[in-house]
Structures are given as C-alpha cells and as structure tokens.
Design a protein around this motif. Sequence first.
Motif, PDB file in Angstrom:
ATOM      1  N   UNK A  59       0.832  -1.200   0.000  1.00  0.00           N
ATOM      2  CA  UNK A  59       0.000   0.000   0.000  1.00  0.00           C
ATOM      3  C   UNK A  59       0.874   1.261   0.000  1.00  0.00           C
ATOM      4  N   UNK A  60       1.971   1.237   0.783  1.00  0.00           N
ATOM      5  CA  UNK A  60       2.887   2.388   0.787  1.00  0.00           C
ATOM      6  C   UNK A  60       3.505   2.590  -0.592  1.00  0.00           C
ATOM      7  N   UNK A  61       3.923   1.505  -1.232  1.00  0.00           N
ATOM      8  CA  UNK A  61       4.487   1.609  -2.578  1.00  0.00           C
ATOM      9  C   UNK A  61       3.449   2.150  -3.558  1.00  0.00           C
ATOM     10  N   UNK A  62       2.221   1.669  -3.444  1.00  0.00           N
ATOM     11  CA  UNK A  62       1.166   2.144  -4.332  1.00  0.00           C
ATOM     12  C   UNK A  62       0.910   3.633  -4.129  1.00  0.00           C
ATOM     13  N   UNK A  63       0.884   4.062  -2.872  1.00  0.00           N
ATOM     14  CA  UNK A  63       0.646   5.483  -2.605  1.00  0.00           C
ATOM     15  C   UNK A  63       1.769   6.358  -3.155  1.00  0.00           C
ATOM     16  N   UNK A  64       3.014   5.898  -3.006  1.00  0.00           N
ATOM     17  CA  UNK A  64       4.128   6.695  -3.535  1.00  0.00           C
ATOM     18  C   UNK A  64       4.093   6.740  -5.063  1.00  0.00           C
ATOM     19  N   UNK A  65       3.756   5.617  -5.690  1.00  0.00           N
ATOM     20  CA  UNK A  65       3.643   5.609  -7.159  1.00  0.00           C
ATOM     21  C   UNK A  65       2.487   6.496  -7.620  1.00  0.00           C
ATOM     22  N   UNK A  66       1.391   6.467  -6.885  1.00  0.00           N
ATOM     23  CA  UNK A  66       0.259   7.322  -7.246  1.00  0.00           C
ATOM     24  C   UNK A  66       0.635   8.797  -7.129  1.00  0.00           C
ATOM     25  N   UNK A  67       1.376   9.137  -6.088  1.00  0.00           N
ATOM     26  CA  UNK A  67       1.805  10.522  -5.900  1.00  0.00           C
ATOM     27  C   UNK A  67       2.735  10.959  -7.023  1.00  0.00           C
ATOM     28  N   UNK A  68       3.680  10.064  -7.388  1.00  0.00           N
ATOM     29  CA  UNK A  68       4.582  10.405  -8.495  1.00  0.00           C
ATOM     30  C   UNK A  68       3.818  10.547  -9.795  1.00  0.00           C
ATOM     31  N   UNK A  69       2.864   9.652 -10.043  1.00  0.00           N
ATOM     32  CA  UNK A  69       2.073   9.734 -11.264  1.00  0.00           C
ATOM     33  C   UNK A  69       1.260  11.027 -11.273  1.00  0.00           C
TER      34      UNK A  69
END
Length: 97
Positions: A59-69
């Motif tokens: 979930x943390x990885x997904x949130x960071x990727x979403x923020x970068x996107x």
Amino acid sequence: MIRYKLDFSETSKTRVIRRTSRKWATTVVASVFFMTFALLFFGGLGTAFRYRDQHLSLREQHDSLRLRYDSLYAAKLEADRKLVQMQGELKLLQQTP
C-alpha cells in the motif's frame, strides 16, 4: 480332553489397568489434539501478520507511485497548457504583418 472355562469377570487389578490405560490414552489424544491446535493457531497467526506487513508495504508503494504519477500528470497538463498558449501567441505573431 480338558474343558477350559473362560473367566471374563473383572478383578480389581484389571479395573486399575483399564482405568490407567484409558487415562493414558485420553492424555495422549488430548496432547496430540492440543499440539495440533496450537501449531495451526499460531502458524495462522504468524501468517496473518506476515500478510498484513506485506499488504502495508504494498500500500505504501502504491501510494508513492500514485503521488509520483499525479505529479507527473500535473506537470504534463501544465506543459500542455503552456504549449497551447505559445501556439496561440505564435499564430498571433504570424498573423500580424
């Protein structure tokens, strides 16, 4: 020929042996059941915590990727807006003699 008489009557000694063997068998069965239950319970508990940790890290990885996107998408939209604005200014400059 000798006739044998089978004696099935219980003596005090056979009663003690039966009680002792029943108690021992019950103890063994209960011990095996308890150990199996403990292994399954604590194994399942450990697995649940491991999957929970994996889920949280994903979930943390997904949130960071979403923020970068989202940041990259916002930058792209800003660049597109500026491009359209510059194309409009370029057309105005080309139209004026």
